[in-house]
Design an enzyme around this catalytic site. Structure first.
Site, PDB file in Angstrom:
ATOM      1  N   ARG A   5     -14.953   2.229   6.219  1.00 55.52           N
ATOM      2  CA  ARG A   5     -14.212   2.637   5.021  1.00 55.52           C
ATOM      3  C   ARG A   5     -14.003   1.383   4.176  1.00 55.52           C
ATOM      4  NH1 ARG A   5      -9.015   2.476   3.364  1.00 55.52           N
ATOM      5  NH2 ARG A   5      -8.189   4.246   2.214  1.00 55.52           N
ATOM      6  N   LYS A  38      -8.329  -6.227   3.964  1.00 55.56           N
ATOM      7  CA  LYS A  38      -7.050  -6.358   4.664  1.00 55.56           C
ATOM      8  C   LYS A  38      -6.646  -7.817   4.830  1.00 55.56           C
ATOM      9  CE  LYS A  38      -6.744  -1.748   6.355  1.00 55.56           C
ATOM     10  NZ  LYS A  38      -6.924  -0.757   7.408  1.00 55.56           N
TER      11      LYS A  38
HETATM   12  N1  PMM Z   1      -6.532   1.903   5.950  1.00 52.29           N
HETATM   13  C1  PMM Z   1      -5.860   2.215   4.839  1.00 52.29           C
HETATM   14  C2  PMM Z   1      -5.780   3.545   4.380  1.00 52.29           C
HETATM   15  N2  PMM Z   1      -6.409   4.534   5.036  1.00 52.29           N
HETATM   16  N3  PMM Z   1      -7.734   5.235   6.838  1.00 52.29           N
HETATM   17  C3  PMM Z   1      -8.410   4.963   7.966  1.00 52.29           C
HETATM   18  N4  PMM Z   1      -9.010   5.966   8.648  1.00 52.29           N
HETATM   19  N5  PMM Z   1      -8.500   3.689   8.455  1.00 52.29           N
HETATM   20  C4  PMM Z   1      -7.904   2.636   7.832  1.00 52.29           C
HETATM   21  O1  PMM Z   1      -8.009   1.498   8.326  1.00 52.29           O
HETATM   22  C5  PMM Z   1      -7.173   2.902   6.637  1.00 52.29           C
HETATM   23  C6  PMM Z   1      -7.114   4.237   6.165  1.00 52.29           C
HETATM   24  C7  PMM Z   1      -5.137   1.147   4.090  1.00 52.29           C
HETATM   25  O2  PMM Z   1      -5.975   0.488   3.222  1.00 52.29           O
HETATM   26  P1  PMM Z   1      -6.066   0.731   1.616  1.00 52.29           P
HETATM   27  O3  PMM Z   1      -4.693   0.844   1.085  1.00 52.29           O
HETATM   28  O4  PMM Z   1      -6.802  -0.443   1.177  1.00 52.29           O
HETATM   29  O5  PMM Z   1      -6.827   1.966   1.330  1.00 52.29           O
END
Ligand code: PMM
Length: 263
Positions: A241, A204
């Site tokens: 994650r 991020k």
């Molecule tokens: N961040 C993203 C997508 N899904 N789900 C959860 N539970 N927590 C998060 O912080 C989260 C998520 C966005 O990040 P990406 O596009 O890199 O997957």
């Protein structure tokens, strides 16, 4: 939790895993590197992103979930839509990861209650095209905790069992860099919610800011992500994650070994 974004516009996967075979191969690599679960998402949530149609989202995630489930890989579906969550569980997903915590789709809570699968409810204040304007907090940690508490109450009122719920502070979602760091620094205050906690810091923007010399190159952000994994694992997080699984596995093993030293 290893991230598998099946989106053409994801800021982190850049659409390179669009083809089903490539997506599955990438997921299998994350599993071989130590991921316990693969989080399959078909809608980008990056700041400013526009929504993906339901049909498009289903077309992206379902074929991948079917194959991974048939290979015995535990899968979560990253979706804000109840209909996609239900179809994904039907296709073999073991749980639902909803960045809106049930706020984006009024049918989600009842749907998850009926599906009886674990449900990740993230702190959320609106869709990606407007979330940046909603990052005002007096005390971000206390407010996120209170809003997650109220969310949990609503989800339970809709029929979800408290044991099904995993909570997530939603780093980067209507949060500034300072907010994200405060949530990490005072992570133990979120533990009072009584639910297992999931953290998504991976790649991020607030981590990119640590590396002005390389403009936050992906390799630097992945290493910083692993450091965050160690921080939150030591503070009691149940799940992280991440896109790059290997360094996080090492980080979590260090924390585990400090708690329970190997023979
Ligand atoms: N961040 C993203 C997508 N899904 N789900 C959860 N539970 N927590 C998060 O912080 C989260 C998520 C966005 O990040 P990406 O596009 O890199 O997957």
């Amino acid at each position: 939790m290893g991230v598998l974004n099946v989106t053409p516009d994801s800021f982190s996967d850049g659409g390179s895993y669009l083809a089903v075979e490539k997506s599955v191969a990438h997921a299998m690599r994350l599993v071989s590197e130590g991921a316990d679960v693969i989080d399959v998402g078909g809608e980008s949530t990056r700041p400013g992103a526009l929504r993906t149609s339901e049909q498009e989202e289903r077309g992206r995630v379902l074929p991948v979930i079917r194959i991974l489930a048939s290979r015995g890989v535990p899968v979560s579906v990253d979706t804000m839509r109840a209909s996609v969550a239900a179809a994904a569980v039907e296709a073999g997903a073991a749980f639902v990861n909803d960045v809106s915590g049930g706020l984006a789709d009024p049918d989600m809570a009842r749907c998850v209650a009926a599906l009886k699968v674990p449900y990740v409810a993230m702190h959320w204040r609106g869709h990606s095209d407007r979330m940046e304007s909603r990052s005002r907090y007096c005390d971000v940690v206390a407010t996120v905790r209170d809003e997650l508490h109220r969310r949990m109450d609503s989800l339970v009122a809709a029929g979800i069992s408290p044991e099904q719920i995993i909570l997530d502070p939603g780093l980067g979602f209507a949060k500034t860099t300072a907010h994200n760091w405060a949530l990490l620094r005072r992570f133990d205050e979120l533990a009072t919610l009584g639910a297992p906690l999931l953290v998504g810091a991976s790649r991020k923007r607030f981590l990119a800011g640590l590396f002005p010399d390389t403009s936050g190159a992906r390799a630097d952000r992945d290493l910083a992500t692993a450091a965050v994994s160690a921080l939150v694992a030591a503070r009691g997080a149940a799940c992280v994650r991440v896109h790059d699984v290997r360094p996080t596995v090492a980080a979590v093993r260090v924390v585990e070994a400090e708690i329970t030293p190997p023979e």
